[in-house]
Design a protein around this motif. Structure first.
Motif, short mmCIF file in Angstrom:
data_model
loop_
_atom_site.label_atom_id
_atom_site.label_comp_id
_atom_site.label_asym_id
_atom_site.label_seq_id
_atom_site.Cartn_x
_atom_site.Cartn_y
_atom_site.Cartn_z
N ILE A 132 -105.23 13.48 -28.09
CA ILE A 132 -106.52 13.53 -28.79
C ILE A 132 -107.33 12.25 -28.53
O ILE A 132 -108.51 12.30 -28.20
N THR A 133 -106.66 11.08 -28.64
CA THR A 133 -107.41 9.85 -28.43
C THR A 133 -107.90 9.76 -26.98
O THR A 133 -109.00 9.30 -26.72
N VAL A 152 -99.56 15.23 -28.88
CA VAL A 152 -100.87 15.82 -29.17
C VAL A 152 -101.83 14.72 -29.63
O VAL A 152 -102.98 14.66 -29.20
N ILE A 153 -101.32 13.83 -30.49
CA ILE A 153 -102.21 12.81 -31.05
C ILE A 153 -102.65 11.80 -29.99
O ILE A 153 -103.84 11.47 -29.92
N CYS A 175 -109.25 21.49 -25.80
CA CYS A 175 -108.23 20.88 -24.95
C CYS A 175 -106.84 21.07 -25.55
O CYS A 175 -105.87 21.29 -24.81
N ILE A 176 -106.72 21.00 -26.88
CA ILE A 176 -105.41 21.21 -27.50
C ILE A 176 -105.01 22.68 -27.33
O ILE A 176 -103.90 22.98 -26.90
N THR A 236 -112.18 18.39 -27.88
CA THR A 236 -110.81 18.02 -28.19
C THR A 236 -110.01 19.23 -28.66
O THR A 236 -108.87 19.45 -28.22
N VAL A 237 -110.62 20.06 -29.54
CA VAL A 237 -109.91 21.22 -30.06
C VAL A 237 -109.58 22.19 -28.93
O VAL A 237 -108.45 22.68 -28.81
N ALA A 267 -106.03 8.45 -36.25
CA ALA A 267 -105.05 9.14 -35.42
C ALA A 267 -103.70 8.40 -35.45
O ALA A 267 -102.64 9.02 -35.54
N PHE A 309 -110.91 12.49 -26.90
CA PHE A 309 -112.04 12.25 -27.80
C PHE A 309 -112.86 11.03 -27.36
O PHE A 309 -114.09 11.07 -27.34
N MET A 366 -104.62 15.50 -21.85
CA MET A 366 -103.96 16.19 -22.97
C MET A 366 -102.67 16.85 -22.49
O MET A 366 -101.62 16.67 -23.10
#
Lengths: 280, 262
Positions: A205-206, A201-202, A75-76, A72-73, A265, A209, A159
């Protein structure tokens, strides 16, 4: 209009049977022991205590979470700049780039993951290129690196698209206002663009993740047979050892972890949008 | 300074696009490879395509994939649309109840949905195979159809159907002649989503199938344990088809626009 209302009822019956019942089965199996049927139903927590008392399973759970967070990190960190560049490109380049990002998503995930096996192999394409420069082959396939790479590759488009949508929805006049008030480029990004794109972004993330935690074919293909994540444990409980009760308990544990992280989240999302004046 | 920044961002984009397309380029190139190796190229050949078309396993996988995707798309589009219309006239309790339940297969990890279905079919004693796979696909496609039809229904004027029936149309005529044409774009995009979801599905299919009924994803998964370049040939054909369809979908509106400008 009452006539139309009846049209929804058959589907209610369908979801009760096809969606709700299977979910109830998972819960029922998770809290019972093997050999029990409906008539000798006995509640037990044994499956859960077995999972949490075995260090092997705790290791697997930990590894799955670490890999998912790492994915996830990354990907951001990689997806944000891509989304930012696309959002600021001219209209023609924009549609082209969005098409280029979405096109691979339409091609079967298995097919694309399978291709990475050939690229990452010890005598594969990357090591071949490194060999030209006299660099000794690096073992890449069947390592954590390959698993994370496969996950980032498969999930990063989600993402990028989420961040891109939130960036294009942003009111551009806010940047001009910040400029007029004397903010420099970095300040404008940190104080205006970044907070306004956080909802994107959030939700990104879901979307990353969730499949990353539960994935089982990426670790199997790219991590090799010994590389076990929680999804692989569930798969083997159902398809090789046939212990449905234990498998159900593990998937319940996984589902609870995922629901908790989604809830957190959502809370963060609400807090940040409250701070930025409810910008969506 | 500005120019530098532009060059850096272009280089970054180029690297990311290379990352996205590396496996695709690799698959296409190696599908024409002259030898069995997945890592070394030697000469051009079409033998993996021949192998693919002569392999009954692969051909049956393709047939099952397409067959299930087509049936699941048709059924889920019809059922999803009918249900969405019915729900738009229902009370809020039923509406939220159905929407929440629909969220389950969308929000849950696929593997959880898959094992639920596996246990469900097994406890009913249904033999795993074509029927179970088809039922599972219909189950996870309908929520997506409803998700794309419902917003269109919300924007529909509720008086339209009433007006139609006041003018003497039967409820069925009102449905077919007024409501459905108005929400057609939503129905079509729902059908497209359903088709791709079904066509690409691996996890749920893998758990609920049996008796040698495989789709393309399951085939790739089971074959990947041994070196088999025919997979690359099959993948290349899929990549080609999807690229053509996507490019057409994106280019046709552009051409239409240009014609209108002229």
């Amino acid at each position: 209009m009452k006539q139309f209302r009846n049209m929804a009822y058959p589907y209610v019956v369908w979801i009760a049977i096809m969606i709700v019942l299977p979910m109830l089965l998972i819960v029922m199996y998770a809290f019972t022991k093997k050999g029990n049927d409906v008539t000798t139903f006995r509640f037990t927590l044994e499956n859960f205590t077995y999972f949490f008392s075995d260090p092997i399973f705790i290791d697997v759970l930990e590894r799955s979470l670490v890999i998912a967070v790492l994915t996830t990190v990354i990907c951001i960190l990689l997806g944000y700049p891509v989304a930012y560049i696309i959002a600021n490109a001219n209209p023609k380049a924009k549609t082209m780039l969005v098409l280029l990002i979405t096109l691979p998503m339409w091609i079967n995930m298995l097919v694309r993951t399978y291709a990475w096996m050939g690229i990452l192999q010890d005598d594969g394409v990357i090591n071949g290129i490194l060999g030209y420069f006299g660099i000794a082959p690096i073992k890449m396939l069947h390592t954590s690196f390959a698993v994370v790479l496969g996950m980032v590759y498969n999930f990063i488009p989600f993402m990028i698209l989420q961040i891109y949508t939130s960036l294009t929805k942003m009111d551009k006049s806010l940047l001009d206002a910040a400029n007029d008030l004397g903010a420099n480029k970095l300040q404008r990004f940190l104080k205006v663009t970044l907070p306004l794109s956080l909802p994107g972004v959030i939700s990104g993330i879901t979307l990353v993740f969730l499949p990353a935690v539960s994935s089982f074919f990426i670790p199997k293909l790219l991590g090799g047979g010994q590389y076990v994540l929680i999804g692989n444990v569930i798969e083997s409980q159902f398809l090789t050892s046939g212990n449905w009760n234990f498998g159900s308990a593990i998937s319940l544990i996984m589902a609870i972890i995922i629901m908790l992280s989604m809830y957190i989240a959502k809370r963060v999302d609400k807090d940040t949008s409250a701070k930025t004046g409810g910008a969506k | 300074m500005k120019k530098e920044r532009k060059i850096i961002s272009q280089i970054f984009m180029a690297i990311m696009l290379l990352f996205f397309y590396a496996p695709i380029i690799y698959t296409v190139v190696f599908s024409f490879n002259g030898n069995k190796s997945l890592t070394h190229l030697s000469g051009f050949s079409l033998k993996w395509y021949e192998k693919m078309f002569s392999s009954s396993d692969m051909m049956s996988g393709i047939v099952y994939t397409v067959l299930i995707a087509v049936i699941a798309t048709i059924v889920s589009t019809i059922v999803g649309t009918i249900t969405a219309i019915g729900l738009s006239k229902s009370n809020n309790v039923l509406k939220t109840m159905v929407e929440r339940t629909n969220d389950l297969p969308i929000m849950n990890p696929e593997i959880v949905t898959a094992i639920g279905l596996l246990m469900f079919f097994s406890s009913l004693g249904i033999k795993k195979g074509f029927v179970t796979m088809l039922l599972a696909h219909i189950m996870f496609c309908i929520p997506y159809v409803m998700l794309s039809v419902t917003p269109k229904l919300r924007r529909l004027d509720p008086n339209l159907a009433d007006a139609c029936m006041d003018l003497g149309a039967t409820p069925f005529q009102a449905l077919i002649k007024v409501i459905v044409p108005q929400i057609m774009p939503g129905i079509i995009s729902g059908a497209l989503i359903a088709f791709t979801m079904s066509f690409d599905d691996f996890i749920i299919s893998y758990f609920v199938t049996g008796n040698g009924v495989n789709n393309i994803s399951i085939m790739v998964y089971t074959m990947s344990k041994r070196i088999n370049p025919s997979i690359n040939a099959l993948s290349t054909i899929i990549i080609l088809l999807i690229t053509i369809v996507l490019v057409l979908i994106n280019i046709i509106p552009l051409i239409k626009e240009r014609k209108q400008v002229k």
